[in-house]
Design a protein around this motif. Structure first.
Motif, PDB file in Angstrom:
ATOM      1  N   SER A  79     -31.113   5.932  13.182  1.00  0.00           N
ATOM      2  CA  SER A  79     -32.387   5.268  13.457  1.00  0.00           C
ATOM      3  C   SER A  79     -33.350   6.215  14.165  1.00  0.00           C
ATOM      4  CB  SER A  79     -32.147   4.016  14.302  1.00  0.00           C
ATOM      5  OG  SER A  79     -33.369   3.416  14.671  1.00  0.00           O
ATOM      6  N   VAL A  80     -32.825   6.984  15.118  1.00  0.00           N
ATOM      7  CA  VAL A  80     -33.660   7.930  15.858  1.00  0.00           C
ATOM      8  C   VAL A  80     -34.264   8.969  14.920  1.00  0.00           C
ATOM      9  CG1 VAL A  80     -33.622   9.818  17.541  1.00  0.00           C
ATOM     10  CG2 VAL A  80     -32.491   7.650  18.071  1.00  0.00           C
ATOM     11  N   LEU A  81     -33.440   9.552  14.045  1.00  0.00           N
ATOM     12  CA  LEU A  81     -33.937  10.575  13.122  1.00  0.00           C
ATOM     13  C   LEU A  81     -34.976   9.997  12.172  1.00  0.00           C
ATOM     14  CD1 LEU A  81     -30.586  12.422  12.362  1.00  0.00           C
ATOM     15  CD2 LEU A  81     -32.540  13.335  13.619  1.00  0.00           C
ATOM     16  N   SER A  82     -34.768   8.750  11.767  1.00  0.00           N
ATOM     17  CA  SER A  82     -35.739   8.093  10.892  1.00  0.00           C
ATOM     18  C   SER A  82     -37.095   7.960  11.585  1.00  0.00           C
ATOM     19  CB  SER A  82     -35.221   6.712  10.486  1.00  0.00           C
ATOM     20  OG  SER A  82     -36.162   6.040   9.671  1.00  0.00           O
ATOM     21  N   ARG A  83     -37.076   7.625  12.868  1.00  0.00           N
ATOM     22  CA  ARG A  83     -38.331   7.488  13.614  1.00  0.00           C
ATOM     23  C   ARG A  83     -38.969   8.849  13.878  1.00  0.00           C
ATOM     24  NH1 ARG A  83     -36.916   3.324  18.467  1.00  0.00           N
ATOM     25  NH2 ARG A  83     -39.149   3.579  18.937  1.00  0.00           N
ATOM     26  N   LEU A  84     -38.167   9.834  14.176  1.00  0.00           N
ATOM     27  CA  LEU A  84     -38.710  11.157  14.493  1.00  0.00           C
ATOM     28  C   LEU A  84     -39.398  11.817  13.297  1.00  0.00           C
ATOM     29  CD1 LEU A  84     -35.918  12.753  16.735  1.00  0.00           C
ATOM     30  CD2 LEU A  84     -38.089  11.740  17.459  1.00  0.00           C
ATOM     31  N   ARG A  85     -38.935  11.497  12.099  1.00  0.00           N
ATOM     32  CA  ARG A  85     -39.563  12.126  10.938  1.00  0.00           C
ATOM     33  C   ARG A  85     -40.799  11.364  10.471  1.00  0.00           C
ATOM     34  NH1 ARG A  85     -34.693  11.097   6.650  1.00  0.00           N
ATOM     35  NH2 ARG A  85     -34.952   8.870   6.311  1.00  0.00           N
ATOM     36  N   GLY A  86     -41.082  10.226  11.091  1.00  0.00           N
ATOM     37  CA  GLY A  86     -42.308   9.498  10.785  1.00  0.00           C
ATOM     38  C   GLY A  86     -43.492  10.130  11.489  1.00  0.00           C
ATOM     39  N   GLN A  87     -44.683   9.906  10.959  1.00  0.00           N
ATOM     40  CA  GLN A  87     -45.897  10.534  11.478  1.00  0.00           C
ATOM     41  C   GLN A  87     -46.160  10.144  12.931  1.00  0.00           C
ATOM     42  OE1 GLN A  87     -47.829  12.844  10.264  1.00  0.00           O
ATOM     43  NE2 GLN A  87     -49.255  12.787  11.986  1.00  0.00           N
ATOM     44  N   LYS A  88     -45.904   8.880  13.280  1.00  0.00           N
ATOM     45  CA  LYS A  88     -46.216   8.386  14.617  1.00  0.00           C
ATOM     46  C   LYS A  88     -45.487   9.170  15.693  1.00  0.00           C
ATOM     47  CE  LYS A  88     -45.728   4.280  17.558  1.00  0.00           C
ATOM     48  NZ  LYS A  88     -45.311   2.851  17.605  1.00  0.00           N
ATOM     49  N   TYR A  89     -44.174   9.269  15.570  1.00  0.00           N
ATOM     50  CA  TYR A  89     -43.399   9.899  16.632  1.00  0.00           C
ATOM     51  C   TYR A  89     -43.362  11.424  16.527  1.00  0.00           C
ATOM     52  CZ  TYR A  89     -41.919   5.379  18.349  1.00  0.00           C
ATOM     53  OH  TYR A  89     -41.909   4.115  18.904  1.00  0.00           O
ATOM     54  N   SER A  90     -43.409  11.957  15.321  1.00  0.00           N
ATOM     55  CA  SER A  90     -43.425  13.412  15.208  1.00  0.00           C
ATOM     56  C   SER A  90     -44.700  13.977  15.832  1.00  0.00           C
ATOM     57  CB  SER A  90     -43.323  13.843  13.739  1.00  0.00           C
ATOM     58  OG  SER A  90     -44.426  13.367  12.988  1.00  0.00           O
ATOM     59  N   ALA A  91     -45.832  13.261  15.664  1.00  0.00           N
ATOM     60  CA  ALA A  91     -47.089  13.702  16.274  1.00  0.00           C
ATOM     61  C   ALA A  91     -47.063  13.502  17.783  1.00  0.00           C
ATOM     62  CB  ALA A  91     -48.262  12.923  15.669  1.00  0.00           C
ATOM     63  N   LEU A  92     -46.520  12.368  18.223  1.00  0.00           N
ATOM     64  CA  LEU A  92     -46.469  12.075  19.650  1.00  0.00           C
ATOM     65  C   LEU A  92     -45.609  13.070  20.399  1.00  0.00           C
ATOM     66  CD1 LEU A  92     -47.221  10.121  21.960  1.00  0.00           C
ATOM     67  CD2 LEU A  92     -45.200   8.772  21.347  1.00  0.00           C
TER      68      LEU A  92
END
Length: 288
Positions: A79-92
């Protein structure tokens, strides 16, 4: 606590854990809330999860206290890796993320829509399908599931012409029409033995030093117990995963190459598994 409030507290912890700090402004921008609400959220998190963060009076940012940090939320790796590769969290978080190999094969959206309508309503479809052998035929299939094998998308379906369940590459379907009549019980997912059969695969570090010099590294990476791990997968997908994972499935572990760092400890598990023909080193004449 409302679901919205819980989501904000989880966000505080996630950013704190994976970036090391978070500000009130970060929370305000992420959830479009006011300063007072953001202040309350930080206070509530700090009271609920004491010892996880402290306020840096100079930067006005809450920073992680690594030595005493104990997560209050469950952060699963996938779940963490899925969120990290999304634009929202990778940019943050300021993280560059390669999401995997580019897809060389993607289905036509209209074809996909027709297939999913048929699955949802338990109907068959008439398609024009280009076989790898070179022939292009009009066939009727009763689809029940979609499969992403890591390289391309398939639809698992009953082939009325061959009277068996098979995988069809979505990208090779050039035309599709839903047939209004309902499918029979023998064409439904419940009748697909290979789909419903679960196979236990025992995977272990390859014994050849030419393939792998440090088996302990693989044991540690995969969290192996007693030198192997067990993966339970559908028989219909076994060949795809063994090929994707580069698992040596030969009886004598004879595959050579740095890519083969795993081998199959229990080759008899592949007995009567149709998709096993895709597995590296599998010999259909021997049947493993």
């Amino acid at each position: 606590m409302s679901n919205a409030a819980e989501s904000r507290l989880e966000h505080i912890e996630f950013v704190l854990l994976f970036r090391g700090s978070i500000s009130r402004q970060d929370l305000i921008e992420a959830f479009e809330i006011g300063e007072a609400a953001a202040t309350r959220d930080f206070r509530q998190y700090n009271e609920s999860c004491p010892g996880n963060m402290h306020l840096n009076s100079v930067t006005k940012r809450w920073e992680i206290q690594v030595d005493s940090f104990k997560p209050c939320f469950n952060h699963r790796a996938q779940s963490v890796l899925s969120r990290l590769r999304g634009q929202k969290y990778s940019a943050l978080l300021g993280i560059s993320f390669a999401t995997g190999a580019p897809r060389l094969s993607l289905p036509n959206v209209n074809i996909l829509a027709c297939v999913t309508r048929a699955i949802a309503n338990k109907k068959a479809i008439r398609v024009r399908y280009m076989h790898a052998s070179g022939s292009c035929k009009n066939i009727e299939i009763a689809p029940h599931s979609l499969v992403d094998n890591g390289i391309r998308w398939h639809v698992r379906a009953f082939d009325r012409s061959q009277q068996k369940f098979w995988d069809f590459v979505l990208g090779r379907i050039s035309n599709a029409t839903v047939i209004p009549d309902p499918i029979s019980d023998t064409e439904s997912v419940d009748a697909d033995h290979q789909w419903n059969r679960i196979v236990k695969l025992e995977l272990a570090p390859h014994p050849s030093s030419k393939n792998l010099q440090n088996p302990k590294a693989i044991e540690f990476e995969y969290g192996m117990q007693d030198g192997f791990i067990i993966q339970e997968v559908r028989a219909a997908n076994v060949g795809y995963w063994l090929r994707l994972w580069n698992v040596d499935c030969s009886l004598d572990q004879s595959k050579r190459g740095k890519q083969y760092q795993l081998y199959l400890r229990n080759p008899p598990a592949l007995y009567d598994v149709v998709s096993a023909q895709l597995a590296p080193g599998y010999n259909p004449e021997i049947g493993n």
